[in-house]
Design a protein around this motif. Structure first.
Motif, PDB file in Angstrom:
ATOM      1  N   LEU A  18     -72.172 -17.576 -32.520  1.00  0.00           N
ATOM      2  CA  LEU A  18     -70.927 -17.840 -33.246  1.00  0.00           C
ATOM      3  C   LEU A  18     -70.688 -19.339 -33.375  1.00  0.00           C
ATOM      4  O   LEU A  18     -70.217 -19.809 -34.418  1.00  0.00           O
ATOM      5  CB  LEU A  18     -69.738 -17.182 -32.550  1.00  0.00           C
ATOM      6  CG  LEU A  18     -69.673 -15.657 -32.628  1.00  0.00           C
ATOM      7  CD1 LEU A  18     -68.483 -15.136 -31.833  1.00  0.00           C
ATOM      8  CD2 LEU A  18     -69.598 -15.189 -34.070  1.00  0.00           C
ATOM      9  N   THR A  19     -71.038 -20.103 -32.330  1.00  0.00           N
ATOM     10  CA  THR A  19     -70.854 -21.553 -32.436  1.00  0.00           C
ATOM     11  C   THR A  19     -71.780 -22.140 -33.504  1.00  0.00           C
ATOM     12  O   THR A  19     -71.366 -23.009 -34.269  1.00  0.00           O
ATOM     13  CB  THR A  19     -71.070 -22.263 -31.083  1.00  0.00           C
ATOM     14  OG1 THR A  19     -72.370 -21.959 -30.589  1.00  0.00           O
ATOM     15  CG2 THR A  19     -70.027 -21.842 -30.065  1.00  0.00           C
ATOM     16  N   ASP A  20     -73.031 -21.652 -33.560  1.00  0.00           N
ATOM     17  CA  ASP A  20     -73.949 -22.114 -34.615  1.00  0.00           C
ATOM     18  C   ASP A  20     -73.388 -21.769 -35.991  1.00  0.00           C
ATOM     19  O   ASP A  20     -73.410 -22.601 -36.907  1.00  0.00           O
ATOM     20  CB  ASP A  20     -75.331 -21.473 -34.472  1.00  0.00           C
ATOM     21  CG  ASP A  20     -76.104 -21.978 -33.270  1.00  0.00           C
ATOM     22  OD1 ASP A  20     -75.806 -23.074 -32.770  1.00  0.00           O
ATOM     23  OD2 ASP A  20     -77.020 -21.242 -32.830  1.00  0.00           O
ATOM     24  N   ARG A  21     -72.925 -20.545 -36.151  1.00  0.00           N
ATOM     25  CA  ARG A  21     -72.379 -20.114 -37.444  1.00  0.00           C
ATOM     26  C   ARG A  21     -71.178 -20.974 -37.835  1.00  0.00           C
ATOM     27  O   ARG A  21     -71.015 -21.348 -38.996  1.00  0.00           O
ATOM     28  CB  ARG A  21     -72.014 -18.640 -37.421  1.00  0.00           C
ATOM     29  CG  ARG A  21     -73.232 -17.740 -37.383  1.00  0.00           C
ATOM     30  CD  ARG A  21     -72.870 -16.262 -37.460  1.00  0.00           C
ATOM     31  NE  ARG A  21     -74.038 -15.461 -37.143  1.00  0.00           N
ATOM     32  CZ  ARG A  21     -75.054 -15.250 -37.970  1.00  0.00           C
ATOM     33  NH1 ARG A  21     -75.035 -15.760 -39.186  1.00  0.00           N
ATOM     34  NH2 ARG A  21     -76.081 -14.518 -37.596  1.00  0.00           N
ATOM     35  N   SER A  22     -70.333 -21.295 -36.855  1.00  0.00           N
ATOM     36  CA  SER A  22     -69.175 -22.146 -37.142  1.00  0.00           C
ATOM     37  C   SER A  22     -69.608 -23.532 -37.600  1.00  0.00           C
ATOM     38  O   SER A  22     -69.046 -24.087 -38.551  1.00  0.00           O
ATOM     39  CB  SER A  22     -68.283 -22.269 -35.899  1.00  0.00           C
ATOM     40  OG  SER A  22     -67.524 -21.105 -35.718  1.00  0.00           O
ATOM     41  N   LYS A  23     -70.603 -24.108 -36.946  1.00  0.00           N
ATOM     42  CA  LYS A  23     -71.077 -25.444 -37.329  1.00  0.00           C
ATOM     43  C   LYS A  23     -71.701 -25.427 -38.728  1.00  0.00           C
ATOM     44  O   LYS A  23     -71.432 -26.323 -39.541  1.00  0.00           O
ATOM     45  CB  LYS A  23     -72.065 -25.975 -36.292  1.00  0.00           C
ATOM     46  CG  LYS A  23     -71.381 -26.342 -34.971  1.00  0.00           C
ATOM     47  CD  LYS A  23     -72.345 -26.941 -33.969  1.00  0.00           C
ATOM     48  CE  LYS A  23     -72.888 -25.897 -33.056  1.00  0.00           C
ATOM     49  NZ  LYS A  23     -73.690 -26.454 -31.948  1.00  0.00           N
ATOM     50  N   VAL A  24     -72.506 -24.421 -39.007  1.00  0.00           N
ATOM     51  CA  VAL A  24     -73.131 -24.309 -40.331  1.00  0.00           C
ATOM     52  C   VAL A  24     -72.055 -24.120 -41.402  1.00  0.00           C
ATOM     53  O   VAL A  24     -72.091 -24.751 -42.466  1.00  0.00           O
ATOM     54  CB  VAL A  24     -74.149 -23.143 -40.358  1.00  0.00           C
ATOM     55  CG1 VAL A  24     -74.600 -22.829 -41.771  1.00  0.00           C
ATOM     56  CG2 VAL A  24     -75.346 -23.452 -39.465  1.00  0.00           C
ATOM     57  N   THR A  25     -71.089 -23.269 -41.116  1.00  0.00           N
ATOM     58  CA  THR A  25     -70.006 -23.013 -42.069  1.00  0.00           C
ATOM     59  C   THR A  25     -69.233 -24.287 -42.353  1.00  0.00           C
ATOM     60  O   THR A  25     -68.943 -24.611 -43.514  1.00  0.00           O
ATOM     61  CB  THR A  25     -69.067 -21.913 -41.543  1.00  0.00           C
ATOM     62  OG1 THR A  25     -69.826 -20.715 -41.355  1.00  0.00           O
ATOM     63  CG2 THR A  25     -67.918 -21.650 -42.492  1.00  0.00           C
ATOM     64  N   LEU A  26     -68.903 -25.028 -41.302  1.00  0.00           N
ATOM     65  CA  LEU A  26     -68.175 -26.274 -41.491  1.00  0.00           C
ATOM     66  C   LEU A  26     -68.970 -27.240 -42.364  1.00  0.00           C
ATOM     67  O   LEU A  26     -68.422 -27.856 -43.286  1.00  0.00           O
ATOM     68  CB  LEU A  26     -67.859 -26.906 -40.133  1.00  0.00           C
ATOM     69  CG  LEU A  26     -66.753 -27.942 -40.153  1.00  0.00           C
ATOM     70  CD1 LEU A  26     -65.405 -27.292 -40.433  1.00  0.00           C
ATOM     71  CD2 LEU A  26     -66.711 -28.703 -38.847  1.00  0.00           C
ATOM     72  N   ALA A  27     -70.267 -27.357 -42.099  1.00  0.00           N
ATOM     73  CA  ALA A  27     -71.106 -28.257 -42.896  1.00  0.00           C
ATOM     74  C   ALA A  27     -71.121 -27.836 -44.370  1.00  0.00           C
ATOM     75  O   ALA A  27     -71.041 -28.690 -45.267  1.00  0.00           O
ATOM     76  CB  ALA A  27     -72.526 -28.284 -42.331  1.00  0.00           C
ATOM     77  N   MET A  28     -71.228 -26.546 -44.619  1.00  0.00           N
ATOM     78  CA  MET A  28     -71.254 -26.080 -46.009  1.00  0.00           C
ATOM     79  C   MET A  28     -69.917 -26.303 -46.703  1.00  0.00           C
ATOM     80  O   MET A  28     -69.876 -26.650 -47.894  1.00  0.00           O
ATOM     81  CB  MET A  28     -71.669 -24.612 -46.068  1.00  0.00           C
ATOM     82  CG  MET A  28     -73.138 -24.414 -45.733  1.00  0.00           C
ATOM     83  SD  MET A  28     -73.737 -22.741 -46.006  1.00  0.00           S
ATOM     84  CE  MET A  28     -73.010 -21.891 -44.623  1.00  0.00           C
ATOM     85  N   LEU A  29     -68.826 -26.149 -45.983  1.00  0.00           N
ATOM     86  CA  LEU A  29     -67.512 -26.384 -46.577  1.00  0.00           C
ATOM     87  C   LEU A  29     -67.308 -27.869 -46.869  1.00  0.00           C
ATOM     88  O   LEU A  29     -66.687 -28.227 -47.871  1.00  0.00           O
ATOM     89  CB  LEU A  29     -66.412 -25.836 -45.670  1.00  0.00           C
ATOM     90  CG  LEU A  29     -66.386 -24.308 -45.563  1.00  0.00           C
ATOM     91  CD1 LEU A  29     -65.418 -23.869 -44.468  1.00  0.00           C
ATOM     92  CD2 LEU A  29     -66.027 -23.670 -46.894  1.00  0.00           C
ATOM     93  N   ILE A  30     -67.834 -28.727 -45.995  1.00  0.00           N
ATOM     94  CA  ILE A  30     -67.785 -30.161 -46.264  1.00  0.00           C
ATOM     95  C   ILE A  30     -68.557 -30.456 -47.546  1.00  0.00           C
ATOM     96  O   ILE A  30     -68.079 -31.178 -48.421  1.00  0.00           O
ATOM     97  CB  ILE A  30     -68.347 -30.969 -45.077  1.00  0.00           C
ATOM     98  CG1 ILE A  30     -67.388 -30.886 -43.883  1.00  0.00           C
ATOM     99  CG2 ILE A  30     -68.606 -32.427 -45.471  1.00  0.00           C
ATOM    100  CD1 ILE A  30     -67.965 -31.407 -42.583  1.00  0.00           C
ATOM    101  N   ALA A  31     -69.747 -29.879 -47.660  1.00  0.00           N
ATOM    102  CA  ALA A  31     -70.590 -30.115 -48.840  1.00  0.00           C
ATOM    103  C   ALA A  31     -69.896 -29.677 -50.124  1.00  0.00           C
ATOM    104  O   ALA A  31     -70.067 -30.303 -51.170  1.00  0.00           O
ATOM    105  CB  ALA A  31     -71.922 -29.383 -48.686  1.00  0.00           C
ATOM    106  N   GLN A  32     -69.105 -28.628 -50.031  1.00  0.00           N
ATOM    107  CA  GLN A  32     -68.420 -28.119 -51.222  1.00  0.00           C
ATOM    108  C   GLN A  32     -67.059 -28.770 -51.452  1.00  0.00           C
ATOM    109  O   GLN A  32     -66.431 -28.533 -52.488  1.00  0.00           O
ATOM    110  CB  GLN A  32     -68.213 -26.605 -51.092  1.00  0.00           C
ATOM    111  CG  GLN A  32     -69.505 -25.821 -51.080  1.00  0.00           C
ATOM    112  CD  GLN A  32     -69.203 -24.348 -50.935  1.00  0.00           C
ATOM    113  OE1 GLN A  32     -68.523 -23.755 -51.767  1.00  0.00           O
ATOM    114  NE2 GLN A  32     -69.686 -23.770 -49.858  1.00  0.00           N
TER     115      GLN A  32
END
Length: 141
Positions: free
Chosen positions: A57-71
């Motif tokens: 879940l922590t990995d998924r949260s970090k990946v999600t945050l990065a993708m939201l930053i990118a968008q």
């Protein structure tokens, strides 16, 4: 919406990450206009994808945050910064995701990510100092 195990799992995940307002609060405000999106998010996003093996879940949260930053999705950034903290991602890790995003997404996107994190930390009463780097560099507090 069909209430089944997948839906219940998704609602539980949403509650764990975003509290009752991000789970029941969203579901209770479901209308004919948004019911398909709410069902998809609860059932498939949080009931299925967030439950898969292979990433924590922590990995998924970090990946999600990065993708939201990118968008450049500032509203969702704030929501998922809260969720990341609930999933056990440290403030230092969140800061590093944002710093790393500067390389691949650009400075304005990283600044927006940092602004979102600062707002969430302030709302939660959490300190923004994470590792003392600024103090070591002589930056005043």
């Amino acid at each position: 919406m069909i209430r089944d195990e997948l839906y219940d799992t998704g609602l539980r995940q949403r509650r764990d990450m975003f509290g009752p307002e991000g789970a029941e609060g969203q579901v209770e405000h479901t209308t004919d206009l948004n019911d398909k999106i709410q069902d998809f998010v609860t059932r498939y996003c949080f009931g299925d994808i967030w439950q898969r093996d292979g990433l924590t879940l922590t990995d998924r949260s970090k990946v999600t945050l990065a993708m939201l930053i990118a968008q450049g999705k500032s509203h969702e950034l704030r929501i998922h910064a809260r969720g990341a903290l609930a999933n056990g991602v440290s403030v230092l890790e969140l800061r590093e995701v944002i710093v790393h995003s500067m390389l691949y997404c650009g400075i304005p996107a990283a600044v927006e990510g940092l602004r979102a994190l600062e707002e969430v930390l302030a709302e939660k009463g959490l300190p923004s100092s994470v590792d003392g780097e600024a103090a070591k560099a002589g930056v005043p507090a």
